[in-house]
Design an enzyme around this catalytic site. Structure first.
Site: not given
Length: 365
Positions: A260-261
């Site tokens: 994820g980010h």
């Protein structure tokens, strides 16, 4: 097809060659299916049994094995056979066939920079300002966004999507279907959502839900990938919200992994299939995560951590720890917990018998 002598292979692998070292080989095979021009992989005695069914003249074996007793003409004796496999398969791997130069169906923006020796396959799209390193090989149907940078000697397999502004180091390998630099999954509500309330109260909040929509937090950061990184098929790594997500040098990522980010992944990590990272995870160097591990958001994992398959990491993990379970705890602790879990039926029967004895003491034998 390239041919290699037994002595050349042994020298490249730092192994010892014995017998007719001038025999030429052009492939590798399991012992039972090996042909005369193949190097049979018989690194354990139980594998060597298959040599009788094949036609191999040469095999790679472990120290202490008697190649002459196996009926071979030559052998390569590797002190660490599985490690030698890395060098051997590298020698023999021809990789995808991508014609040198640019295929006529490729679409390359005038401002893109393509270094010498790059091979660009059919239906590749390269956006404005993109930089492709020397000797990069880009297979069909790859798209590379504006301003993306790919280092030297990269191998980008079919159908990879590299989004705008992604920076990738040298000797990068992406298997089919990889997506690099997509936006992070980041949304917020005008007022506190039930998710936020649940986290604050650990699920005890009694507030009623309010009708509200999710507002998108755009991903303005990038994605920076170091040298010698590999990403497996259909994996996805998100860009950062403000700062860039990062993947350290030498890290290897298996198929169907999601990162994820805002994640920062260290050097020489091994991330196995179907691992999922929530956002904003910081992970140290040389970490190994077994298949289907799940990593919660906003936690820190130290160096040299090993997590067994399907472990769920909800809290920070100190360096050097081996963990297992759901939630993940130290491996030895998990083993004790599992033993206790298996004893529960017997314990429940014991407790039931004790309850009966206490409640009806006159009937106790």
């Amino acid at each position: 097809m390239a041919e290699f002598s037994v002595s050349d292979i042994a020298a490249a692998l730092g192994a010892e060659a014995s017998g007719a070292v001038d025999i030429l080989l052009c492939g590798v095979a399991e012992p039972a299916s090996a042909q005369a021009t193949d190097l049979a992989l018989a690194m354990k005695p139980e594998y060597a049994v298959g040599l009788k069914a094949g036609r191999a003249r040469v095999a790679m074996i472990a120290p202490g094995m008697d190649w002459q007793d196996m009926g071979l003409e030559a052998a390569i004796i590797a002190p660490r056979p599985r490690y030698a496999m890395a060098g051997l398969t590298s020698m023999m791997d021809r990789g995808p066939i991508i014609e040198p130069g640019h295929h006529p169906t490729s679409v390359i923006h005038d401002s893109a920079q393509i270094a010498e020796g790059a091979a660009i396959g059919p239906f590749v799209v390269i956006g404005p300002g993109a930089v492709i390193g020397a000797r990069a090989r880009i297979a069909s149907h790859v798209s590379i966004g504006a301003g993306a940078v790919i280092g030297d000697d990269a191998l980008i397999h079919e159908g990879v999507r590299i989004c705008h502004g992604v920076h990738i180091g040298d000797r990068f390998i992406a298997q089919p279907g990889v997506v690099l630099g997509g936006d992070g999954f980041s949304f917020v509500t005008p007022e506190k959502s039930m998710v936020e309330k649940a986290r604050e109260s650990l699920g005890t909040a009694t507030d009623t839900a309010t009708e509200q929509s999710w507002a998108r937090i755009h991903s303005l950061g990038g994605l920076v990938i170091g040298d010698d990184v590999e990403v497996g098929a259909n994996s996805a790594i998100d860009r950062g919200t403000i700062e860039s997500s990062q993947i350290g040098n030498g890290t290897k990522i298996d198929n169907l992994v999601h990162i994820g980010h805002n994640c920062i992944i260290g050097k020489d990590c091994l991330i196995c299939g179907q691992v999922g990272f929530a956002g904003s995870v910081t992970m140290g160097d040389r970490v190994v995560l077994g298949g289907k591990c799940g990593v919660s958001d906003n936690i820190t994992i130290g160096n040299d951590v090993v997590a067994a398959g399907a472990s769920k990491l909800f809290t920070n993990v100190p360096s050097g720890r081996m963990i297992m379970g759901h939630p993940a705890v130290k491996m030895d602790t998990h083993v004790e917990m599992y033993k206790a879990l298996r004893r529960l039926p017997r314990l429940a029967r014991t407790v039931s018998d004790l309850q009966k004895a206490v409640s009806k003491p006159d009937k106790t034998p």
